[in-house]
Design an enzyme around this catalytic site. Structure first.
Site, mmCIF file in Angstrom:
data_model
loop_
_atom_site.group_PDB
_atom_site.id
_atom_site.type_symbol
_atom_site.label_atom_id
_atom_site.label_comp_id
_atom_site.label_asym_id
_atom_site.label_seq_id
_atom_site.Cartn_x
_atom_site.Cartn_y
_atom_site.Cartn_z
ATOM 1 C CE1 TYR A 142 -3.307 -2.742 -0.025
ATOM 2 C CE2 TYR A 142 -3.833 -2.206 2.148
ATOM 3 C CZ TYR A 142 -4.138 -2.992 1.102
ATOM 4 O OH TYR A 142 -4.987 -3.921 0.928
ATOM 5 C CE LYS A 193 0.761 -16.781 -2.284
ATOM 6 N NZ LYS A 193 0.057 -18.203 -2.499
ATOM 7 C CG ASP A 226 -2.829 -19.532 -1.000
ATOM 8 O OD1 ASP A 226 -1.704 -19.779 0.079
ATOM 9 O OD2 ASP A 226 -2.546 -20.090 -1.854
ATOM 10 C CG ASP A 250 -7.149 -4.281 3.879
ATOM 11 O OD1 ASP A 250 -8.243 -4.303 4.499
ATOM 12 O OD2 ASP A 250 -6.943 -3.834 2.921
ATOM 13 C CG ASP A 254 -12.752 -6.676 6.232
ATOM 14 O OD1 ASP A 254 -12.040 -6.070 7.117
ATOM 15 O OD2 ASP A 254 -13.107 -6.008 5.332
#
Ligand code: NAD
Length: 370
Positions: A142, A193, A226, A250, A254
């Site tokens: 970001y 990852k 994942d 992020d 959620d």
């Protein structure tokens, strides 16, 4: 009893309504002689823009830096849609995060027994769920440079975001996660990852190094991000603390939060580094926004903001017993059947924002007499 310095920033929309219930809870703790607070209040977001032409004033920032903890309501609303980008309501929150150096975002996902049916997952999957996602908040894709959309010689456009992490950024967030795990279930899962990303390789190595050097009493596992997403839906109770980068955090936070039901129930904390006196900058806020559609009606659910104050008791004030009491009072009010409109179920008692605050204080009183 040294008073704790608390700055309240109610903000816009339902922000002041839910903050009023935090004040009610704060007043209960003071009256019961369980804590002493030195409370300041200021404007943020659209309310601050209307008063000062900016989303947070220097004076309010000064108070935030001096406070032991900031409790933030919510900001934004269509009234400020045309305000210049740098002064928009959200800029107040971004400045707080940046100037206070809040690099660690803590998002608990707790399923209150009375609300197991509100989750889209099966009862047995979410019943008793209590996990914590620790998200790195100030680095990664970001913020990494270059970050641009360029037009190539061929006329085609190309967009670039850059995922970048330095060792110190990974080390400090790993320490937050391990410290938290020590006062919880003593388990950390680090999600990255590393199979396809260099930042993942470094993330993995630094988290392992921090673990080996200081936190051998905590169990560490590494999980691909994942797979972590899948496991959060399959059997979320396998986790205690999950630590991950800004982008994965992020999404995973959620996802985990929604296992527990309504937006009106979700608290969060954002923490900075420790200063020379061991004091951490900290901001606590509900995950929801200013909910303009219900603002002014007295029907907003104050639990997310009250639970955010509970996180301040636990993580800024070292008042774990009081935080436990507040969590139990929230669970108790729900178990008694009190429901704001967003979590209303058949056979329950619909209450206003103030009604829920009163119900939680009544439970605080009852539980403290046991
Ligand atoms: P929102 O979270 O404000 O509302 C989404 C939906 O959830 C609405 O239907 C709302 O009524 C409901 N809701 C939210 N909180 C609730 C509560 N406590 N009790 C009952 N119902 C609740 O998100 P949005 O509608 O996308 O955004 C509204 C405004 O809030 C926008 O200006 C947005 O930019 C801003 N926003 C601010 C923050 C923040 O201050 N941190 C976060 C998200 C959105």
């Amino acid at each position: 009893m040294t008073p704790k310095k608390l700055l309240l920033l109610p903000g816009d929309g339902i922000g002041p309504e839910v903050m009023a219930e935090v004040k009610r809870v704060v007043a209960w703790f003071e009256k019961a002689g369980r804590a002493k607070f030195e409370i300041e209040e200021d404007l943020v977001g659209g309310a601050a823009y209307d008063a000062h032409g900016e989303a947070i004033s220097d004076a309010a920032m000064h108070k935030a830096k001096a406070a032991d903890a900031v409790i933030f309501g919510a900001v934004g609303g269509s009234k400020w849609d045309k305000v210049p980008y740098a002064q928009r309501p959200e800029a107040g929150l971004l400045r707080l995060r940046k100037d206070l150096g809040l690099f660690a975002n803590l998002r608990p996902a707790i399923c209150y027994p009375a609300l197991t049916e509100a989750s889209s997952l099966k009862r047995e999957v979410v019943e008793g769920l209590d996990i914590m996602i620790v998200r790195e908040l100030t680095g990664g894709v970001y913020f990494g440079e270059p970050k641009e959309i360029v037009t190539l010689e061929s006329g085609e456009m190309r967009a670039v975001d850059t995922q970048v992490y330095s060792e110190h950024e990974i080390e400090r967030i790993a320490r937050v996660a391990f410290d938290l795990a020590r006062v919880r279930g003593k388990r950390v899962a680090s999600a990255d990852k590393r199979n396809v990303m260099k930042t993942g390789v470094l993330w993995n190595a630094v988290v392992s190094r921090v673990h080996a050097s200081t936190y051998k009493d905590v169990e560490l596992t590494h999980i691909l991000a994942d797979n972590c997403a899948m496991q959060l839906v399959r059997w979320p109770k396998q986790f205690d603390v999950i630590v991950t980068d800004n982008l994965f955090g992020d999404i995973l936070s959620d996802q985990a939060a929604m296992a527990t039901g309504s937006l009106g129930m979700l608290p969060s904390a954002s923490l900075g580094g420790k200063d020379a006196n061991g004091r951490r900058a900290a901001l606590y806020e509900p995950v929801h926004g200013s909910a303009p559609d219900i603002a002014g009606k007295g029907i907003a659910n104050p639990i997310a903001t009250i639970a955010s104050f509970g996180m301040a008791l636990r993580y800024s004030f070292d008042m774990g017993a009081e935080a436990d009491l507040l969590d139990a009072a929230i669970a108790g009010a729900l178990a008694k059947g009190l429901r704001t409109a967003d979590i209303m179920q058949d056979g329950m008692t619909k209450v206003s924002t103030a009604g829920m605050g009163e119900g939680i204080c009544a439970e605080l009183e009852r539980l403290s007499q046991l």
